[in-house]
Design a protein around this motif. Structure first.
Motif, PDB file in Angstrom:
ATOM      1  N   ALA A  69       5.037  61.405 -49.231  1.00  0.00           N
ATOM      2  CA  ALA A  69       5.881  60.937 -50.167  1.00  0.00           C
ATOM      3  C   ALA A  69       6.787  60.102 -49.690  1.00  0.00           C
ATOM      4  N   LEU A  70       7.319  59.837 -48.632  1.00  0.00           N
ATOM      5  CA  LEU A  70       8.083  58.732 -48.092  1.00  0.00           C
ATOM      6  C   LEU A  70       7.407  57.647 -47.929  1.00  0.00           C
ATOM      7  N   GLN A  71       6.130  57.560 -48.013  1.00  0.00           N
ATOM      8  CA  GLN A  71       5.386  56.358 -47.982  1.00  0.00           C
ATOM      9  C   GLN A  71       5.074  55.708 -49.526  1.00  0.00           C
ATOM     10  N   GLY A  77      11.529  56.939 -56.143  1.00  0.00           N
ATOM     11  CA  GLY A  77      12.427  55.883 -55.939  1.00  0.00           C
ATOM     12  C   GLY A  77      13.884  56.532 -55.251  1.00  0.00           C
ATOM     13  N   ASN A  78      14.864  55.480 -54.947  1.00  0.00           N
ATOM     14  CA  ASN A  78      16.071  55.815 -54.519  1.00  0.00           C
ATOM     15  C   ASN A  78      17.304  55.633 -55.277  1.00  0.00           C
ATOM     16  N   GLU A  79      16.955  55.266 -56.639  1.00  0.00           N
ATOM     17  CA  GLU A  79      18.230  55.322 -57.434  1.00  0.00           C
ATOM     18  C   GLU A  79      19.133  56.451 -57.530  1.00  0.00           C
ATOM     19  N   LEU A 246      31.096  52.168 -46.101  1.00  0.00           N
ATOM     20  CA  LEU A 246      31.110  53.343 -46.520  1.00  0.00           C
ATOM     21  C   LEU A 246      30.004  54.274 -46.059  1.00  0.00           C
ATOM     22  N   THR A 247      28.791  53.676 -46.465  1.00  0.00           N
ATOM     23  CA  THR A 247      27.603  54.318 -46.372  1.00  0.00           C
ATOM     24  C   THR A 247      27.519  54.461 -44.808  1.00  0.00           C
ATOM     25  N   LEU A 248      27.408  53.234 -44.030  1.00  0.00           N
ATOM     26  CA  LEU A 248      27.134  53.572 -42.627  1.00  0.00           C
ATOM     27  C   LEU A 248      28.088  54.718 -41.989  1.00  0.00           C
ATOM     28  N   ALA A 291      15.480  68.150 -29.807  1.00  0.00           N
ATOM     29  CA  ALA A 291      16.380  68.933 -30.436  1.00  0.00           C
ATOM     30  C   ALA A 291      16.488  68.334 -31.889  1.00  0.00           C
ATOM     31  N   LEU A 292      16.305  67.199 -32.225  1.00  0.00           N
ATOM     32  CA  LEU A 292      16.410  66.425 -33.292  1.00  0.00           C
ATOM     33  C   LEU A 292      15.187  67.042 -34.267  1.00  0.00           C
ATOM     34  N   ARG A 293      13.995  67.177 -33.660  1.00  0.00           N
ATOM     35  CA  ARG A 293      13.050  67.861 -34.350  1.00  0.00           C
ATOM     36  C   ARG A 293      13.219  69.505 -34.640  1.00  0.00           C
ATOM     37  N   GLY A 301      19.703  65.598 -48.548  1.00  0.00           N
ATOM     38  CA  GLY A 301      20.364  64.155 -48.743  1.00  0.00           C
ATOM     39  C   GLY A 301      19.433  63.046 -48.781  1.00  0.00           C
ATOM     40  N   ASN A 302      18.176  63.275 -48.673  1.00  0.00           N
ATOM     41  CA  ASN A 302      17.163  62.223 -48.855  1.00  0.00           C
ATOM     42  C   ASN A 302      16.169  62.338 -50.012  1.00  0.00           C
ATOM     43  N   GLY A 303      17.084  62.920 -50.893  1.00  0.00           N
ATOM     44  CA  GLY A 303      16.357  63.090 -52.135  1.00  0.00           C
ATOM     45  C   GLY A 303      15.787  61.688 -52.703  1.00  0.00           C
ATOM     46  N   ARG A 304      14.779  61.923 -53.694  1.00  0.00           N
ATOM     47  CA  ARG A 304      14.005  60.657 -54.402  1.00  0.00           C
ATOM     48  C   ARG A 304      14.198  61.147 -56.010  1.00  0.00           C
ATOM     49  N   LEU A 305      14.081  59.974 -56.846  1.00  0.00           N
ATOM     50  CA  LEU A 305      13.700  60.096 -58.011  1.00  0.00           C
ATOM     51  C   LEU A 305      12.410  60.032 -58.508  1.00  0.00           C
ATOM     52  N   PRO A 360      10.204  52.901 -46.071  1.00  0.00           N
ATOM     53  CA  PRO A 360      11.070  51.870 -46.074  1.00  0.00           C
ATOM     54  C   PRO A 360      12.491  52.134 -45.713  1.00  0.00           C
ATOM     55  N   HIS A 361      12.952  53.560 -46.067  1.00  0.00           N
ATOM     56  CA  HIS A 361      14.200  53.950 -45.980  1.00  0.00           C
ATOM     57  C   HIS A 361      14.439  54.607 -44.698  1.00  0.00           C
ATOM     58  N   ARG A 362      13.677  54.494 -43.514  1.00  0.00           N
ATOM     59  CA  ARG A 362      14.050  55.279 -42.270  1.00  0.00           C
ATOM     60  C   ARG A 362      15.131  54.891 -41.849  1.00  0.00           C
ATOM     61  N   CYS A 363      15.791  55.752 -41.007  1.00  0.00           N
ATOM     62  CA  CYS A 363      17.272  55.707 -40.501  1.00  0.00           C
ATOM     63  C   CYS A 363      17.357  54.287 -40.005  1.00  0.00           C
ATOM     64  N   LEU A 368      20.956  53.757 -32.705  1.00  0.00           N
ATOM     65  CA  LEU A 368      22.296  53.747 -32.333  1.00  0.00           C
ATOM     66  C   LEU A 368      22.346  55.278 -31.916  1.00  0.00           C
ATOM     67  N   ALA A 369      21.918  56.180 -32.607  1.00  0.00           N
ATOM     68  CA  ALA A 369      22.255  57.705 -32.701  1.00  0.00           C
ATOM     69  C   ALA A 369      21.667  58.155 -31.204  1.00  0.00           C
ATOM     70  N   ARG A 370      20.488  57.451 -31.145  1.00  0.00           N
ATOM     71  CA  ARG A 370      19.669  57.995 -29.886  1.00  0.00           C
ATOM     72  C   ARG A 370      20.606  57.624 -28.516  1.00  0.00           C
TER      73      ARG A 370
END
Ligand code: HEM
Ligand code: SF4
Lengths: 413, 86
Positions: A69-71, A77-79, A246-248, A291-293, A301-305, A360-363, A368-370
Motif C-alpha cells: 500500500a505504501l508503494q 493518496g496523501n491529501e 511546523l510540520t518538521l 525497539a522501534l520495531r 497518523g500515516n493515513g491515506r485517502l 515516497p513519504h518515508r520519514c 536524525l532520529a537514529r
C-alpha cells in the motif's frame, strides 16, 4: 488538484470479506495495551474496517500489504493523512502532497536530513544530551518523558533551524498541545491543539522574517534555503515555509520522545538487555532499530485517502475512504519476524522494519532520529547505567500516536 | 559466474540501510540516497556476502542481486531494465 470529498457515512458499509473492528485507537490505555490489541487484529484478517470514528477507516494490518500500500501512491493518496479524522484542519508539508509536487519539495528538504547533514549536528546533540542529563542525574529520580525525552529533541530541533535552544522551555507545552488534540477524540483538546499550532506559527513567522532579512548560508541553513528555493520557477510561498517548519516540529519531537521513552521503559524492565548494551555500546544502533520495531509509535497518523474505487485484498475500497496503514502491526507480523514479541537486536531482517514508513513519504527525519537517539542513550547510560521503574501509578500510553504519558525512573546516586 | 547488484530507482526512496549495512560496497550521496540508485554494479567475488546483506536490508525491496553469465561487463552505471528483475 481535484479534491476527493472525504465524507462517507460509516453505517451500512459493504466491508467485503473484512471483519469490523470497533476499537477506538484514539484514547489513552494501559501501557503496551495497543500492541496486544493490534496483534489480535492482524491475525484475524489482512484488512479490517474500523467503525469507531465518524468517518470510519480501513486497517491494513500485515507486513506485505502495508509495504504494498505504501508503494501505491496513486491509489492511496496523501491529501488527507489522519485516518481518524479526514477533515483535520492542520496542514502538513511535505506530508499532504502527492506526486509530482511531493518529490519536488522533498528534493529541497532531503539534503538537510541526510546522514551527512546529521553528522554536522552531532556535536550539538552530545552537548545538549550531556547538559540535560547532568541536570537530572543528581536528583536520583525523574520523569524521563517530561524531563528529558521531550526537552532534548526540542532543543536540537531549534538548533537545527538556527534558533536559540533556550526557547525550548517555551516550546514544549505548545508541542504537547498540538498532539493532545491532533489524534484525540474530544473537542476541547482539538481547540487547544489549534491554539498551540497558532502560537508556534507566530513564533516561526518572526524567526523566518528575521532570516529573510539576515540570510545565512543556504547550503547549511534550512530556513535560508527554503526562502530562496524555487520549485517550477516559483519561490515557496511564505505560508508554506511556516507550515514546513511546523510540520518538521510536530513530526520530529513527539516521535523521538516517544521512541526514547519506550526504549528506556524496556531497559528498565529487562536489566539483562540493559547490561548487555551498556557493556557493548556499539550495539546501540541495533537496539534502537529493534525497539522501534517492537514498540511502534505510528498508528493512524500515516493515513491515506483512497483516490479511486479499488479492491484491496478483499476490501471493497471506495474513492474518498480513509486507510490506516499498519506499520506498527507490520513490524510485529510473525510472517516476517520470528518471535516478534522478543527484543532481539541481533534478529534477521531487522533493517527492513517499517517504523519509518516506506514509499515516497518515508520519514525524512529517520537519520536524525537514529542519531539523536543513539547519542542520548550513550550519554544517559554513561552517567546513569542502572535505574528502575519508580513505584507509583500504573503507566499509560496515549492513543492516536503512541507515547508513554510519563515514565518515572529512579536510581542510586 | 558474475553477480550483478542493481537498484531500482522507482523503489529506492533513500532509507540508507544498504550503505549502512555494507559500507565498503555502497555509499551515500548528499541527499541520503545510495549513489548507485538507478544503476548496477558487478559484485567482486569476495564481496558477495556484503551484497546479500545489503539486499536483505532494504525495506523497499529496491535492490536485486542476480547472476550474469558470460564475460564480465564491468561497472555499468546506466540502468538496465532486465537487470532489475532477476
Ligand atoms: C523515532 C522517531 C520517528 C519515527 C518513528 C518516525 C516515523 C515516521 C513515519 C512512519 C513516517 C511516514 C508517514 C507516512 O507514511 O505517512 C514519517 C514521516 C515523516 N517524518 Fe518521521 N519519524 C520519526 C522522527 C522524525 C524526525 C526526527 C523528523 C524531523 C525532524 C521527522 C519528520 C518527518 C516528516 C517531515 C515526515 C513526512 C515525510 C513525507 O510525507 O514526505 N520524523 N515519520
Ligand atoms: S536501503 Fe533501499 S531504499 Fe534505502 S538507499 Fe538503499 S536501496 Fe535505496
Amino acid at each position: 488538484m481535484a479534491r476527493t470529498s472525504p465524507s462517507r457515512p460509516t453505517a451500512s458499509r459493504d466491508t467485503g470479506t473484512c471483519p469490523v473492528d470497533h476499537t477506538d485507537y484514539r484514547v489513552d490505555r494501559p501501557v503496551l495495551w495497543h500492541y496486544g490489541h493490534l496483534d489480535g487484529g492482524r491475525e484475524q484478517a489482512a484488512v479490517a474496517w474500523n467503525d469507531s470514528t465518524p468517518h470510519g477507516f480501513w486497517m491494513v494490518q500485515r507486513y506485505d500489504h502495508v509495504l504494498e500500500a505504501l508503494q501505491m501512491p496513486d491509489a492511496f493518496g496523501n491529501e488527507q493523512v489522519n485516518a481518524f479524522d479526514p477533515s483535520m484542519a492542520l496542514k502538513l508539508l511535505p506530508n499532504m502532497l502527492d506526486q509530482p509536487e511531493h518529490s519536488k519539495l522533498r528534493k529541497v528538504l532531503n539534503p538537510y536530513f541526510s546522514p551527512a547533514a546529521v553528522k554536522r549536528v552531532e556535536p550539538m546533540a552530545h552537548e545538549r544530551a550531556a547538559a540535560l542529563i547532568d541536570e537530572v542525574a543528581q536528583k536520583g529520580s525523574c520523569d524521563f518523558v517530561a524531563e528529558f525525552a521531550i526537552r532534548y529533541p526540542t532543543d536540537l530541533f531549534l538548533a537545527l533551524l538556527g534558533l536559540p535552544t533556550s526557547d525550548g522551555e517555551m516550546f514544549v507545552p505548545w508541542v504537547e498541545g498540538i498532539f493532545g488534540g491532533f489524534f484525540g477524540a474530544d473537542e476541547q483538546a482539538a481547540r487547544h491543539s489549534e491554539e498551540s499550532a497558532a502560537n508556534i506559527m507566530a513564533y516561526f513567522a518572526d524567526a523566518v522574517e528575521d532570516r529573510a532579512r539576515h540570510p545565512k548560508d543556504p547550503r547549511t541553513d534550512l530556513v535560508s534555503r527554503l526562502l530562496e528555493a524555487r520549485i517550477d520557477g516559483e519561490l515557496i510561498p511564505r505560508a508554506d515555509v511556516l507550515t514546513i517548519c511546523l510540520t518538521l516540529m510536530t513530526a520530529g519531537l513527539d516521535t523521538t520522545r516517544s521512541g526514547l521513552g519506550y526504549l528506556l521503559y524496556h531497559l528498565a524492565r529487562f536489566p539483562d538487555d540493559r547490561r548487555r548494551i551498556t557493556r557493548e555500546p556499539e550495539l546501540w544502533p541495533k537496539a534502537i532499530e529493534e525497539a522501534l520495531r517492537l514498540y511502534g509509535l505510528i498508528i493512524g497518523g500515516n493515513g491515506r485517502l483512497v483516490t479511486r474505487d479499488i479492491e484491496f485484498h478483499g476490501a471493497p475500497m471506495k474513492k474518498g475512504d480513509m486507510v490506516w496503514i499498519g506499520n506498527t502491526s507490520a513490524n510485529r507480523d510473525p510472517r516476517v519476524y520470528d518471535n516478534p514479541d522478543r527484543f532481539d537486536p541481533d534478529r534477521a531482517g531487522l533493517n527492513r522494519h517499517l517504523a519509518f514508513g516506506a514509499g515516497p513519504h518515508r520519514c525524512i527525519g529517520m537519520h536524525l532520529a537514529r542519531s539523536e537517539m543513539a547519542i542520548a542513550l550513550r550519554e544517559w547510560h554513561r552517567r546513569i547505567p542502572d535505574y528502575r521503574l519508580a513505584d507509583g501509578e500504573p503507566l499509560t500510553e496515549r492513543g492516536g500516536q503512541l507515547s508513554l504519558k510519563s515514565l518515572p525512573l529512579e536510581w542510586d546516586r | 559466474m558474475t553477480f550483478i547488484l542493481s537498484i531500482d530507482p522507482a523503489k529506492c526512496t533513500g532509507h540508507g540501510r544498504c550503505y549502512t549495512t555494507s559500507p565498503d560496497l555502497l555509499h551515500d550521496d548528499e541527499d541520503g540516497f545510495v549513489t548507485l540508485r538507478g544503476g548496477a554494479m558487478v559484485v567482486p567475488p569476495d564481496r558477495l556476502a556484503e551484497a546479500r546483506q545489503a539486499t536483505g536490508a532494504c525495506p523497499e525491496r529496491a535492490i536485486s542481486l542476480g547472476r550474469q553469465r558470460g564475460a564480465d561487463r564491468a561497472d555499468r552505471k546506466d540502468s538496465d531494465d532486465h537487470l532489475h528483475r532477476s
